[in-house]
Each structure stands twice: as structure tokens, then as C-alpha cells.
Design a protein around this motif. Structure first.
Motif, short mmCIF file in Angstrom:
data_model
loop_
_atom_site.label_atom_id
_atom_site.label_comp_id
_atom_site.label_asym_id
_atom_site.label_seq_id
_atom_site.Cartn_x
_atom_site.Cartn_y
_atom_site.Cartn_z
N TYR A 1 -8.68 -96.31 -142.51
CA TYR A 1 -10.02 -95.26 -143.28
C TYR A 1 -10.77 -94.68 -142.24
N ALA A 2 -10.84 -93.48 -142.78
CA ALA A 2 -12.03 -92.60 -141.62
C ALA A 2 -12.54 -92.43 -142.73
N TYR A 3 -14.62 -92.23 -142.27
CA TYR A 3 -15.47 -91.40 -142.12
C TYR A 3 -16.01 -90.11 -141.29
N TYR A 4 -15.41 -88.70 -142.10
CA TYR A 4 -16.27 -87.77 -140.61
C TYR A 4 -16.50 -86.87 -141.20
N THR A 5 -17.63 -85.89 -140.20
CA THR A 5 -18.08 -85.15 -140.87
C THR A 5 -17.43 -83.06 -140.19
N TYR A 6 -17.47 -82.71 -141.06
CA TYR A 6 -16.56 -80.89 -140.47
C TYR A 6 -17.07 -80.28 -140.93
N GLU A 7 -16.65 -79.08 -140.20
CA GLU A 7 -17.47 -77.75 -140.90
C GLU A 7 -16.27 -77.23 -140.97
N GLU B 1 -9.25 -97.73 -123.62
CA GLU B 1 -7.84 -96.96 -123.83
C GLU B 1 -8.03 -95.67 -124.49
N ARG B 2 -8.84 -94.78 -124.39
CA ARG B 2 -8.91 -93.77 -125.61
C ARG B 2 -8.17 -93.27 -126.27
N GLN B 3 -7.49 -92.74 -127.79
CA GLN B 3 -6.50 -92.50 -128.73
C GLN B 3 -6.73 -91.51 -129.48
N SER B 4 -6.63 -90.30 -129.47
CA SER B 4 -6.82 -89.27 -129.59
C SER B 4 -7.14 -89.51 -131.06
N VAL B 5 -7.19 -88.37 -131.71
CA VAL B 5 -7.60 -88.58 -132.85
C VAL B 5 -6.84 -87.30 -133.82
N GLU B 6 -6.45 -86.61 -134.79
CA GLU B 6 -5.78 -85.02 -134.86
C GLU B 6 -6.27 -85.46 -136.22
N LEU B 7 -7.51 -83.97 -136.33
CA LEU B 7 -8.29 -84.25 -137.86
C LEU B 7 -7.35 -83.20 -137.97
N GLU B 8 -7.85 -82.59 -140.00
CA GLU B 8 -7.37 -81.87 -140.35
C GLU B 8 -8.60 -80.19 -140.50
N ARG B 9 -9.40 -80.82 -140.66
CA ARG B 9 -10.79 -80.33 -140.31
C ARG B 9 -11.19 -80.36 -138.75
N ASP B 10 -11.96 -79.36 -138.39
CA ASP B 10 -13.32 -78.97 -137.55
C ASP B 10 -14.61 -80.38 -137.42
N LEU B 11 -14.72 -80.80 -136.58
CA LEU B 11 -15.32 -82.25 -136.68
C LEU B 11 -16.76 -81.20 -136.62
N ALA B 12 -17.52 -81.91 -136.55
CA ALA B 12 -19.10 -81.37 -137.19
C ALA B 12 -20.45 -81.41 -136.08
N THR B 13 -20.79 -81.37 -135.05
CA THR B 13 -21.55 -81.07 -133.96
C THR B 13 -23.15 -81.10 -134.40
N GLY C 1 -19.10 -74.42 -145.12
CA GLY C 1 -20.10 -75.23 -145.08
C GLY C 1 -19.93 -76.05 -144.00
N GLN C 2 -20.45 -77.22 -143.81
CA GLN C 2 -20.87 -78.40 -143.99
C GLN C 2 -20.66 -79.57 -144.51
N PHE C 3 -19.24 -80.67 -145.04
CA PHE C 3 -19.34 -81.49 -145.37
C PHE C 3 -19.01 -83.06 -145.01
N ASN C 4 -18.80 -83.83 -145.80
CA ASN C 4 -18.49 -85.36 -145.00
C ASN C 4 -17.34 -85.56 -146.21
N ALA D 1 -26.60 -83.55 -135.62
CA ALA D 1 -27.03 -85.10 -135.39
C ALA D 1 -26.81 -85.78 -135.91
N GLU D 2 -25.93 -87.40 -136.03
CA GLU D 2 -25.64 -87.86 -136.64
C GLU D 2 -24.65 -87.69 -136.89
N ALA D 3 -24.31 -86.33 -136.89
CA ALA D 3 -22.35 -86.49 -137.05
C ALA D 3 -21.14 -86.34 -136.44
N GLY D 4 -19.78 -86.38 -136.70
CA GLY D 4 -18.29 -86.83 -136.31
C GLY D 4 -18.05 -87.78 -136.53
N LEU D 5 -16.70 -88.60 -136.23
CA LEU D 5 -16.13 -89.24 -136.20
C LEU D 5 -17.18 -90.51 -136.43
#
Length: 366
Positions: free
Chosen positions: A120-126, A86-98, A130-133, A100-104
Motif C-alpha cells: 500500500y502506498a500514499y503519493y502526491t500527484y498532479e 537496488e532501485r525498483q521503479s514504480v509505475e503510477l497512474e498519475r504524475d508525481l507532484a514536485t 489540480g494537486q491531490f494525495n 515541497a514535501e510531496a512525492g512518493l
């Protein structure tokens, strides 16, 4: 738990899902005493089981009461019960980066998850800067994970080398691996969060017993660490991608410098820590997630296309799972080894039902 049984031969897997085989390289390793030898894989592994397939670039494995929660890099959490996804959606405050190797990426449930529905989660955003984690908390409500609080922001990010693994250690602190964002010099810069293993309290504050009381940095001189685990005596180990080769398994101590980019692999220099194990100059593992059981480290290998077992007592290592492609994360629980393939990450050769969550009894690996 619903599983499908596989029979695995030396060169071929025959089972209900279609699986492609990939060639695997023999690897060499050396420890800090330079006497490590690769142990030959004994008998072929049997009774490998597929819990589920059709996962979308899974990155991290978590479990709670026989339920799996897997992050998928495009931005979902796959909840798996009785073999059903079952895929559960994730609502984040920043847009996920696309990139290479980035994302949730990293994900860990809170110790009181049953009551709090917190993780707790770690994600890459834009964003416009710029682009950060970043490291955040997520709250599960009505089958949706929502970003609730920000613990740490602006961890360096680039085209590659995001790190991304997070784990809660034996003392109750949250640890995170941060890559060098392809800017190697920041791994030696104690004012940068890149190229480090970071440590914080669960509320995001800096622990008073960190090497520096005003810094999240727990250890430094890392290139792209992607795995963390602790032995039964509380010793911390980490896996790290080398520069094409020279991948590393390190014993982590607070405040120590692990050398990148000054030294790598078997190289040594005063005041810099050389790895416990390394793939050496000629081989590549690309190690990712890892776990511990009875003096052994089990490590997912992406380029190595294997699950590797490192024996801390003998200094030997071997491939215990091969021929199913890239492996991203592993988990040891209740005498089983669980692991996820990552053939759909853009660097593998995915088959029809990739990617998959597998398990095998640890007794089968003896």
C-alpha cells in the motif's frame, strides 16, 4: 546483514562515510499534566552502524525477511539486501507532484506480501484538475512496482502539509495521516479529508466501527501529522508538526478533536484534546515517523535533527541520536533501532553519501 561501524563522540562522528555535523537545540516538553521534564542525555551513543548510503530522499522504512524497502520521494523504492541498494521503479497512474514535501511518501507491505507481492502506498500527484494525495495498492512484478487499485483519492494537497504516513493497525485496518494542505480551516471540517487521521479496510471500504460509518475520518483537528505507531496494548500514538513550534505527540482516540487551529501546544479547551507531549512555544522538533518499544516512543525529528525517545511511564524525553542531520523515519525491530536521514530533502545540508539508513542496538541507548 552488512553494516559499517561508527564511533560517535559528543561532538563528532568518525567513520568510513563523510558525515556533516549540525548544531542541535535543547528542547523542552510538557505532557497533559504539565509536569514533563527533559531527561539529560547520559553517555554518548556508540556503535552506530550505517547499513547503506546514497539514498535519494528516503521517506518510509519497511522490512520483510531481512530486506528493507524504502520509498524515495522522487518515485523509486530502494530495496536493500546485505547493504546493497537496488532501485525498483514504480509505475503510477498519475504524475508525481514536485511541490515541497510531496512525492512518493508512505508505504507498507501487505500482511500476506510473501504470497501476494502487494503493498500500500500514499503519493502526491498532479493532473489537469489540480494537486491531490491518493492511497493505492502496488503489485511487485518483474522487479517493478505497478499501481493496481485505487483505495482513496483527492485527499487535499497544497504547497505543504501532505501528511503521508500509512500503517496497518493491530486490528488489520489501514490508517493514514493527512495534512491540512496549508488550509488550516479544513482540519475542523468533517466533510474534508484534510487535517485528519483516516482509517479504512484493506480493500478501501469504510470500517463499520469508524466514528461515523460513512466517513474515513478517525480523528480530526490535525495540522500535519506524519507518524503513527501502537503500543503493546493497542493504544495509537501520532506525531504532528506544529505552527513553527508547538510540535505534538498525541494519544489518538476514535472521533476526538485534536484542536488545530483552535488550540495548539499547551493550550486547553473543553472538548479538544491537548497533546501528551509538546515542544512548546520556543522549540521545534518537526516530528515525522515513529515506533514503539517497551513503554517508549522513538520519533524522527527533522528540524530537531535527532531521534527522540519519549518515556510514556515517566513523562520524560531525551535525544538519543544527534549530529547526523534531519531524520525522517524510524523502525524498531529485533532489538534494533533503524532510522533514515533526510538531508537531501532540500532543507538539510547533505554530505557526499547522504542520505543513509542507520541502525543501533537498543541496548546501547540504555
Amino acid at each position: 546483514m552488512f553494516v559499517k561501524k561508527i564511533v560517535m563522540g559528543p561532538l563528532l562522528l568518525v567513520f568510513l562515510f563523510l558525515v556533516g555535523c549540525s548544531e542541535n537545540e535543547q528542547q523542552n516538553s510538557s505532557n497533559e499534566l504539565e509536569d514533563t521534564q527533559q531527561k539529560q542525555l547520559s553517555l554518548p551513543v556508540e556503535a552506530l552502524e550505517v547499513i547503506t548510503g546514497y539514498l535519494d530522499v528516503p521517506w518510509s522504512i519497511e522490512t520483510h525477511e531481512n530486506t528493507f524497502y524504502l520509498t524515495e520521494r522522487p518515485g523509486n523504492i530502494a530495496k536493500i539486501e546485505n547493504g546493497q541498494v537496488e532501485r525498483q521503479s514504480v509505475e503510477l497512474e498519475r504524475d508525481l507532484a514536485t511541490a515541497a514535501e510531496a512525492g512518493l511518501l508512505g508505504f507498507v507491505l501487505a500482511p500476506n506480501f510473501t504470497e501476494s507481492n502487494l503493498a500500500y502506498a500514499y503519493y502526491t500527484y498532479e493532473d489537469s484538475v489540480g494537486q491531490f494525495n491518493r492511497i493505492i495498492t502496488l503489485r511487485l512484478e518483474d522487479n517493478v512496482w505497478r499501481e493496481e487499485s485505487l483505495l482513496l483519492d483527492q485527499i487535499p494537497s497544497g504547497n505543504y502539509h501532505h501528511g503521508g504516513r500509512i500503517k496497518i493497525g493491530p486490528g488489520g485496518n489501514l490508517y493514514a495521516t493527512a495534512g491540512d494542505a496549508s488550509e488550516r480551516e479544513i482540519a475542523q471540517d468533517l466533510d474534508s479529508l484534510g487535517g485528519k487521521i483516516l482509517r479504512m479496510n484493506l480493500n478501501g471500504s469504510i470500517p463499520s466501527d469508524n466514528p461515523s460509518p460513512d466517513s474515513y475520518v478517525y480523528s480530526y483537528g490535525h495540522r500535519n501529522p506524519q507518524g503513527l505507531t501502537w503500543s503493546s496494548d493497542g493504544t495509537l500514538y501520532a506525531s504532528e508538526h506544529g505552527d513553527n513550534a508547538n510540535d505534538e505527540i498525541n494519544r489518538i482516540e476514535a472521533g476526538q478533536n485534536y484542536g488545530w487551529p483552535i488550540i495548539e501546544g499547551n493550550e486547553k479547551q473543553e472538548d479538544l484534546v491537548s497533546p501528551l507531549f509538546t515542544s512548546g512555544n520556543e522549540e521545534t522538533w518537526a516530528p515525522s515517523g515513529m515506533d514503539y518499544d517497551e513503554d517508549k516512543l522513538y520519533v524522527a525529528a527533522l528540524r530537531g535533527s535527532a531521534v527522540l525517545e519519549f518515556d510514556l511511564e515517566t513523562g520524560e524525553y531525551r535525544e538519543v541520536i544527534t549530529d547526523i542531520g534531519r531524520i525522517r523515519d524510524v523502525l524498531v525491530e529485533d532489538n534494533y533501532l533503524y532510522f533514515i536521514s533526510n538531508n537531501g530533502d532540500g532543507r538539510g545540508n547533505p554530505e557526499e553519501s547522504d542520505d543513509r539508513l542507520y541502525r543501533i542496538s537498543l541496548s546501547e541507548l540504555e
